[in-house]
Structures are given as C-alpha cells and as structure tokens.
Write a protein that holds these residues in place. Structure first.
Motif, PDB file in Angstrom:
ATOM      1  N   ILE A 296       0.837  -1.205   0.000  1.00 27.90           N
ATOM      2  CA  ILE A 296       0.000   0.000   0.000  1.00 27.90           C
ATOM      3  C   ILE A 296       0.867   1.248   0.000  1.00 27.90           C
ATOM      4  CG2 ILE A 296      -1.597   1.359   1.431  1.00 27.90           C
ATOM      5  CD1 ILE A 296      -2.943  -1.258   2.227  1.00 27.90           C
ATOM      6  N   TRP A 297       1.953   1.221   0.771  1.00 23.78           N
ATOM      7  CA  TRP A 297       2.788   2.416   0.927  1.00 23.78           C
ATOM      8  C   TRP A 297       3.880   2.509  -0.133  1.00 23.78           C
ATOM      9  CZ3 TRP A 297       3.295  -0.077   6.280  1.00 23.78           C
ATOM     10  CH2 TRP A 297       2.121   0.128   7.004  1.00 23.78           C
ATOM     11  N   LEU A 298       4.522   1.391  -0.448  1.00 24.32           N
ATOM     12  CA  LEU A 298       5.748   1.408  -1.259  1.00 24.32           C
ATOM     13  C   LEU A 298       5.518   2.012  -2.638  1.00 24.32           C
ATOM     14  CD1 LEU A 298       8.239  -1.559  -1.545  1.00 24.32           C
ATOM     15  CD2 LEU A 298       7.516  -0.333  -3.567  1.00 24.32           C
ATOM     16  N   PHE A 299       4.556   1.466  -3.383  1.00 30.70           N
ATOM     17  CA  PHE A 299       4.405   1.859  -4.780  1.00 30.70           C
ATOM     18  C   PHE A 299       3.803   3.247  -4.925  1.00 30.70           C
ATOM     19  CE2 PHE A 299       4.214  -2.830  -4.724  1.00 30.70           C
ATOM     20  CZ  PHE A 299       5.291  -3.102  -5.556  1.00 30.70           C
ATOM     21  N   SER A 300       2.845   3.597  -4.085  1.00 29.64           N
ATOM     22  CA  SER A 300       2.222   4.913  -4.229  1.00 29.64           C
ATOM     23  C   SER A 300       3.108   6.023  -3.693  1.00 29.64           C
ATOM     24  CB  SER A 300       0.851   4.936  -3.548  1.00 29.64           C
ATOM     25  OG  SER A 300       0.912   4.432  -2.236  1.00 29.64           O
ATOM     26  N   ALA A 301       4.104   5.720  -2.859  1.00 28.45           N
ATOM     27  CA  ALA A 301       5.076   6.738  -2.465  1.00 28.45           C
ATOM     28  C   ALA A 301       5.767   7.289  -3.704  1.00 28.45           C
ATOM     29  CB  ALA A 301       6.105   6.149  -1.496  1.00 28.45           C
ATOM     30  N   GLN A 302       6.172   6.401  -4.610  1.00 32.71           N
ATOM     31  CA  GLN A 302       6.812   6.831  -5.847  1.00 32.71           C
ATOM     32  C   GLN A 302       5.826   7.549  -6.766  1.00 32.71           C
ATOM     33  OE1 GLN A 302       9.720   7.132  -7.038  1.00 32.71           O
ATOM     34  NE2 GLN A 302       9.220   7.541  -9.173  1.00 32.71           N
TER      35      GLN A 302
END
Length: 453
Positions: free
Chosen positions: A370-376
């Motif tokens: 949830i956090w990793l990809f949308s941070a980018q």
C-alpha cells in the motif's frame, strides 16, 4: 492561487475571443473524469502491460535459477535486472525528444512493440547474455512508455484531480504485476519459465492496434506542431481548456534545451534535484522489491510457492494504495503523502526482515505494498504541481529518467547481497532507501513549495 485555476478560466485559445468567434465555437463537454475516461482507460492498458513485463522477471527468477540449462547465477541475475532498468533510463531520457518529432501516440505504440518483441527474445534465449540483451531492449521500450502515459493523463485530467488520476493510472501497473505473478505460478512449474515470457509478447497484438486507433494526440503537442485546429478539436472533445502557446512544449533543439533550463528556474532549482533523489529512492524500492522479494522471502525461510505469492500480495496492496494515496494527496498534497508513505515503507521493510508467522507476514506484505508503490507515484504527482504545463513532459521525463538510476541500483543491490549470501540484508537496505526518500521529498515542500503558484 493555483495557476491551473487561471488556466482553466482563460479563453479557450489563450487570447481574448470576439463574440462572433465565441458563438461559432462548439460548446465543450464538461471536464470530468467521465469525459476523459477513454484516455485514462487506454493509458491504463499500456501501463498494465508495463507492470506485467517489469514483474515477470521476479515472478520466474526462482525457476530460472533452478534451470541448469540456462546457467544463471544470482549475481548475474541481479546484473540482468539492472540492464533492464538501464535501458529504461535511456528510454525515459530519450522520450521527450522523440515525442517532439513524432508525437506521443506513435512513440507510445513503438515502445509497446519494442518491449513485446524483446519478451520473445527472452523466451528464446539460450544463455544469460542473450537473455540480458532481451531485457535491455525491453527496458528501452518500457522507459519511454511511463513518462508518455503520465504526461497524457495529467494533461487530460480535470484540474485539482491530477493526483487521483495518476493514482488510478498506476493501479494498472500493479494489476499487471499480479497477472505476471499469477502466470508465473500457473505456467512456470509445468510449462517452464519461457512460457511466461511468450505471454509477454502479447501487448504488441492487443494494445498497439487499440492505441493507434483510439488514443488522441496531446493538444499541447499538436499546437507545437502548428496544428491548432486539431488541438482545439481534441480539447473540445474531452472538455479541456483549449491549449495556449504557453502550454505547448518548446519546438526545436534550442526549445528543448530551454525546457531543461526551466527545471532550474528560481523557485524550483533546489526542488528539482530533490525530486530526482526521491524518484531514485522510490524506483530503487519498486524495482528492487519487484525483482528480489520472492528470493529474499525464500532465504528468510518460506517455501517457493509462498515466496512467489508474496509478490502477488504486495501488488494487491499497491492497487489499494493508489486509490488511498490519490484521494489523500488531492486533499493534503502529494508531497506530504509521499513523505509519509516512504516512512511507512521503511518500517514495513524492517518488519519483513524478521521471521514472522505466515499469516502476519501476509498482512505486513500487503500493508507495505500500500505504501511502497504509491510513495513513488506521488513523486510524479508532486512534479505535476511543481512544473507548468509547457514543462510538464520535460520535468516528468527527467524525474522518471534520473529516477531510473535507482531502478538500476535496486536489482543490482539485491543480486550483490544474494551472491554474498546476505539476502536478508536487502530488507535493511530497502528500509534505508525509504528513509532517504522521505527526507528528499519532504524537503521539496520547503525549497519548492511543492506546488505551482
């Protein structure tokens, strides 16, 4: 006031229009998500195949390492992953020039044909060298695809909804990753890993004809080519404000250099390298984790099937994260959301480095996705806030292009640690990348104000 508000309020041609001309102009459709849904859907399909191709290598890598006929060692596997992302770096940096000459639609279609053909090369490869050459060619195509789709969606999206539109677009990347993982689980054990790469050749047959027939060209690019009537027609069809000369990318070699210089104008000159650093960290995480998560989890003590299924779960979390991040960023700003998401990614990576019960591990993997990809992804949305329309494609091209060095470093780092027998240290390295990304994007709010005004 956000300058996009003033852009929307301008007369359609960007100059005062006479009453006669105003009455003759067709009434444009209302600018909503529904009016631009065809563009979003077509770009979604293109990025879906991007995500599928990026994730397929990680999904079948355990089978490739176990295949004696290929002779692939862990260190070489990491190097090949870096060849892919090095090709993506070159593709991303070259896309801006090619789209100036040819337009965004033909370059996008050419990118899809190239990485589809490269997947067929990988399926036929009998040595690590030939396989690596195929992945490098795939990277050239993949590198050009993402900046074009991001630029188109941001251009066509309603004002103040670009973060949500970007998040919706990037859900396709993770759906593609899930499909690649599913193909790896379903096909590789019985038919071999080559069958999964044959499936990767399908985008040239499915997506390329649809994009050629249905995807509109960018109004800004049309205007830059002197095709103002076509630019106005496309803008009217999709409910957009008609492009003004200031919204068009600068023509010619000198104009392209001016576009690059504009990335360092007062107000953004400090924020630009910080965006590059944040993108470096984000793509290091995205491609490092996508390539090495199954192998790292296998080294932690999980079985082969469970280890590959973690890649499916983390991409499912990525889909949820895009919706959550997009809605939250439109309210609180993409810079704030990206910084927080990077910090949460670091925490998730540290937790995955410990041997947790299987059920709890699935939960942590999903939350980390949830956090990793949308941070980018919110780094891209921050670039949209920072740069004006005429510089958006250039700004995004350089944010994604420079960030691709992180995409090169991620797979290489995982492979280096695996070759040294330190697979689990990858989680610590990824946690540090998340922390650095949070600091970089957080400083954008101070140096560049995080949005155009």
């Amino acid at each position: 006031m956000d300058c996009r508000e003033s852009e929307v309020a301008m007369p359609p041609t960007g100059t005062p229009a006479s009453p006669a001309k105003a009455s003759a102009a067709p009434a444009p459709a209302r600018h909503t998500f529904r009016s631009v849904a065809p563009v979003l859907a077509l770009c979604w399909l293109a990025v879906f195949f991007d995500g599928m191709d990026v994730s397929v290598y990680g999904a079948v890598m355990p089978h490739m390492l176990d295949d004696p006929s290929l002779g692939l060692a862990p260190g070489a596997a990491g190097t090949i992953g870096s060849w892919t992302t090095f090709g993506m770096l070159l593709g991303a940096l070259g896309t801006g020039t090619l789209t100036d000459w040819l337009g965004r639609r033909p370059v996008l279609v050419a990118s899809i044909v190239l990485f589809s053909a490269a997947s067929a090369v990988c399926a036929l490869a009998g040595s690590p060298a030939l396989f690596g050459a195929g992945r490098f060619l795939a990277g050239l195509g993949l590198g050009g695809l993402m900046p074009i789709c991001l630029s188109l969606v941001m251009e066509f999206a309603p004002p103040r909804r670009t973060a949500l539109a970007t998040g919706l677009l990037m859900t396709s990347f993770h759906v593609g990753g899930m499909v690649a993982t599913g193909l790896g689980l379903a096909l590789a054990p019985g038919l071999g890993w080559r069958s999964v790469f044959w499936a990767g050749a399908l985008p040239a047959v499915i997506a390329a004809p649809l994009l050629l027939r249905l995807l509109p060209e960018s109004p800004g690019v049309l205007l830059a080519k002197g095709r103002s009537a076509e630019a106005d027609a496309v803008a009217d069809r999709y409910g957009m404000a008609r492009p003004a000369p200031a919204d068009a990318p600068p023509p010619g070699a000198k104009g392209r250099l001016d576009g690059i210089r504009a990335l360092f104008r007062p107000g953004v000159r400090a924020a630009t390298p910080l965006l590059w650093l944040a993108s470096f960290c984000g793509l290091l995480l995205v491609y490092g984790v996508s390539t090495w998560l199954p192998q790292m989890m296998r080294a932690t003590g999980y079985g082969l099937t469970s280890s590959v299924s973690f890649l499916l779960i983390i991409n499912a979390g990525g889909i949820v994260g895009m919706f959550v991040a997009g809605r939250t960023a439109d309210r609180f700003g993409p810079v704030t959301v990206s910084a927080l998401w990077f910090l949460l990614t670091a925490a998730g990576a540290l937790l995955l480095g410990s041997r947790l019960p299987l059920g709890l591990t699935y939960v942590v993997v999903a939350l980390t996705g949830i956090w990793l990809f949308s941070a980018q992804t919110m780094v891209y949305a921050a670039a949209d806030r920072l740069y004006p329309p005429a510089g958006r494609a250039t700004g995004l091209g350089w944010v994604t292009g420079i960030g691709r060095t992180g995409a090169v470093a991620g797979p290489w780092l995982g492979g280096t640690l695996a070759a040294a027998g330190n697979d689990q240290l990858g989680f610590t390295a990824f946690a540090l990348a998340g922390l650095l990304g949070a600091v970089a994007i957080g400083l954008v709010a101070v140096t560049g104000r995080g949005r155009r005004d």
